[in-house]
Design a protein around this motif. Structure first.
Motif, PDB file in Angstrom:
ATOM      1  N   PHE A 108      -0.106  47.194  32.884  1.00 52.89           N
ATOM      2  CA  PHE A 108       1.006  47.141  33.838  1.00 52.89           C
ATOM      3  C   PHE A 108       1.247  45.713  34.321  1.00 52.89           C
ATOM      4  N   GLU A 109       0.190  44.995  34.615  1.00 52.28           N
ATOM      5  CA  GLU A 109       0.324  43.627  35.121  1.00 52.28           C
ATOM      6  C   GLU A 109       0.926  42.696  34.073  1.00 52.28           C
ATOM      7  N   ARG A 110       0.679  42.943  32.802  1.00 51.55           N
ATOM      8  CA  ARG A 110       1.111  42.050  31.730  1.00 51.55           C
ATOM      9  C   ARG A 110       2.435  42.480  31.084  1.00 51.55           C
ATOM     10  N   ARG A 111       2.968  43.631  31.457  1.00 56.54           N
ATOM     11  CA  ARG A 111       4.222  44.104  30.833  1.00 56.54           C
ATOM     12  C   ARG A 111       5.335  43.094  31.093  1.00 56.54           C
ATOM     13  N   ARG A 112       6.346  43.153  30.244  1.00 53.70           N
ATOM     14  CA  ARG A 112       7.485  42.254  30.420  1.00 53.70           C
ATOM     15  C   ARG A 112       8.765  43.056  30.241  1.00 53.70           C
ATOM     16  N   GLU A 113       9.818  42.567  30.826  1.00 58.15           N
ATOM     17  CA  GLU A 113      11.094  43.262  30.714  1.00 58.15           C
ATOM     18  C   GLU A 113      11.861  42.730  29.511  1.00 58.15           C
ATOM     19  N   VAL A 114      12.339  43.655  28.694  1.00 59.41           N
ATOM     20  CA  VAL A 114      13.133  43.325  27.523  1.00 59.41           C
ATOM     21  C   VAL A 114      14.513  43.927  27.731  1.00 59.41           C
ATOM     22  N   SER A 115      15.536  43.157  27.462  1.00 60.21           N
ATOM     23  CA  SER A 115      16.896  43.665  27.597  1.00 60.21           C
ATOM     24  C   SER A 115      17.305  44.338  26.291  1.00 60.21           C
ATOM     25  N   ILE A 116      17.592  45.624  26.390  1.00 63.96           N
ATOM     26  CA  ILE A 116      18.072  46.385  25.241  1.00 63.96           C
ATOM     27  C   ILE A 116      19.502  46.779  25.575  1.00 63.96           C
ATOM     28  N   GLU A 117      20.442  46.091  24.896  1.00 65.79           N
ATOM     29  CA  GLU A 117      21.844  46.110  25.276  1.00 65.79           C
ATOM     30  C   GLU A 117      21.920  45.712  26.753  1.00 65.79           C
ATOM     31  N   ASP A 118      22.350  46.589  27.634  1.00 64.16           N
ATOM     32  CA  ASP A 118      22.496  46.211  29.040  1.00 64.16           C
ATOM     33  C   ASP A 118      21.418  46.824  29.942  1.00 64.16           C
ATOM     34  N   VAL A 119      20.316  47.299  29.344  1.00 68.49           N
ATOM     35  CA  VAL A 119      19.272  47.969  30.110  1.00 68.49           C
ATOM     36  C   VAL A 119      17.983  47.144  30.057  1.00 68.49           C
ATOM     37  N   GLY A 120      17.445  46.825  31.222  1.00 71.47           N
ATOM     38  CA  GLY A 120      16.156  46.138  31.299  1.00 71.47           C
ATOM     39  C   GLY A 120      15.035  47.154  31.171  1.00 71.47           C
ATOM     40  N   VAL A 121      14.249  47.024  30.118  1.00 73.97           N
ATOM     41  CA  VAL A 121      13.201  47.995  29.814  1.00 73.97           C
ATOM     42  C   VAL A 121      11.840  47.309  29.897  1.00 73.97           C
ATOM     43  N   PRO A 122      10.917  47.840  30.718  1.00 74.16           N
ATOM     44  CA  PRO A 122       9.574  47.268  30.749  1.00 74.16           C
ATOM     45  C   PRO A 122       8.796  47.672  29.498  1.00 74.16           C
ATOM     46  N   VAL A 123       8.196  46.685  28.850  1.00 70.42           N
ATOM     47  CA  VAL A 123       7.474  46.911  27.599  1.00 70.42           C
ATOM     48  C   VAL A 123       6.099  46.258  27.732  1.00 70.42           C
ATOM     49  N   ALA A 124       5.065  46.946  27.261  1.00 70.47           N
ATOM     50  CA  ALA A 124       3.735  46.342  27.240  1.00 70.47           C
ATOM     51  C   ALA A 124       3.812  45.036  26.459  1.00 70.47           C
ATOM     52  N   SER A 125       3.012  44.055  26.834  1.00 67.82           N
ATOM     53  CA  SER A 125       3.046  42.753  26.161  1.00 67.82           C
ATOM     54  C   SER A 125       2.671  42.905  24.686  1.00 67.82           C
ATOM     55  N   ALA A 126       3.079  41.927  23.892  1.00 70.40           N
ATOM     56  CA  ALA A 126       2.744  41.946  22.464  1.00 70.40           C
ATOM     57  C   ALA A 126       1.235  42.010  22.271  1.00 70.40           C
ATOM     58  N   GLU A 127       0.489  41.243  23.080  1.00 66.81           N
ATOM     59  CA  GLU A 127      -0.967  41.256  22.973  1.00 66.81           C
ATOM     60  C   GLU A 127      -1.526  42.649  23.256  1.00 66.81           C
ATOM     61  N   ASP A 128      -0.985  43.303  24.282  1.00 64.73           N
ATOM     62  CA  ASP A 128      -1.499  44.619  24.654  1.00 64.73           C
ATOM     63  C   ASP A 128      -1.113  45.690  23.636  1.00 64.73           C
ATOM     64  N   ILE A 129       0.044  45.527  23.006  1.00 64.98           N
ATOM     65  CA  ILE A 129       0.406  46.452  21.916  1.00 64.98           C
ATOM     66  C   ILE A 129      -0.575  46.269  20.756  1.00 64.98           C
ATOM     67  N   VAL A 130      -0.913  45.027  20.437  1.00 61.73           N
ATOM     68  CA  VAL A 130      -1.902  44.771  19.382  1.00 61.73           C
ATOM     69  C   VAL A 130      -3.222  45.454  19.736  1.00 61.73           C
ATOM     70  N   ILE A 131      -3.665  45.303  20.972  1.00 64.15           N
ATOM     71  CA  ILE A 131      -4.920  45.934  21.408  1.00 64.15           C
ATOM     72  C   ILE A 131      -4.850  47.450  21.237  1.00 64.15           C
ATOM     73  N   MET A 132      -3.762  48.051  21.692  1.00 67.43           N
ATOM     74  CA  MET A 132      -3.602  49.512  21.568  1.00 67.43           C
ATOM     75  C   MET A 132      -3.610  49.944  20.107  1.00 67.43           C
ATOM     76  N   LYS A 133      -2.944  49.168  19.261  1.00 65.70           N
ATOM     77  CA  LYS A 133      -2.846  49.512  17.846  1.00 65.70           C
ATOM     78  C   LYS A 133      -4.202  49.366  17.147  1.00 65.70           C
ATOM     79  N   VAL A 134      -4.957  48.313  17.477  1.00 65.24           N
ATOM     80  CA  VAL A 134      -6.293  48.161  16.900  1.00 65.24           C
ATOM     81  C   VAL A 134      -7.171  49.323  17.347  1.00 65.24           C
TER      82      VAL A 134
END
Length: 193
Positions: A108-134
């Motif tokens: 939660f602390e490391r998430r970042r907001e990504v704009s998808i069209e006109d909607v700001g969407v909070p997304v887990a950081s790239a590093e944290d996605i890598v961790i989850m995937k590993v």
């Protein structure tokens, strides 16, 4: 007119903003946002409901156009901590994971907001996605790791990834997570820049 996935994210954002709940996207949709060439039709999110009852979350999401994909959603959530839904307007499946203490707080602390069209969407950081995937360790997850690292290699915090995977190995009494990440890095090094 918005794309169906954007409509879904807008409905989630409106619901969680109204409820003052933290949330973030993870899973395949996040991997796609970070550069993995994945085809998927579902969305995975984590939400922090704090002390609110699960029924209140289900009711709020129902008012926003989400329908449970199981007959007894409260019992299912109590057993699994996952609320399987369908966004009725788009027909897209959504798995809502209830956050727990510990590592998810870091996410939660490391998430970042990504704009998808006109909607700001909070997304887990790239590093944290890598961790989850590993941690998930399936072949398609490890393919996502290679794609994410390759697409983000210039600014990816590999020290954070290694430190977190080491911590997880200790906590889970495993010795395969760091090795899986290092194999992915080796594969990335072979990819053209």
């Amino acid at each position: 007119m918005r794309a169906p996935l954007v409509e879904l994210f807008a409905a989630l954002k409106e619901t969680f903003d109204r409820l003052h709940m933290r949330w973030y996207v993870f899973g395949a949709q996040a991997a796609i946002l970070y550069g993995s060439p994945r085809l998927t039709a579902d969305v995975d999110i984590t939400v922090d409901i704090a002390e609110r009852p699960t029924a209140a979350l289900i009711d709020a999401l129902a008012r926003s156009g989400f329908h449970p994909r199981v007959d007894t959603p409260i019992e299912f959530v109590e057993r699994t901590r996952v609320l399987p839904l369908e966004h009725v307007a788009s027909g897209i499946a959504v798995d809502v994971v209830l956050a727990g203490p510990g590592l998810e707080e870091v996410f939660f602390e490391r998430r970042r907001e990504v704009s998808i069209e006109d909607v700001g969407v909070p997304v887990a950081s790239a590093e944290d996605i890598v961790i989850m995937k590993v941690l998930a360790g399936r072949a398609k997850d490890l393919d996502d790791v290679v794609a994410i690292v390759t697409a983000n290699r210039r600014h990816l915090d590999t020290a954070h990834i290694r430190q977190t995977l080491h911590m997880l190995e200790e906590a889970l009494d495993r010795r395969d997570l760091l090795a899986a990440f290092e194999r992915a890095l080796t594969q990335c090094a072979r990819q053209p820049r």
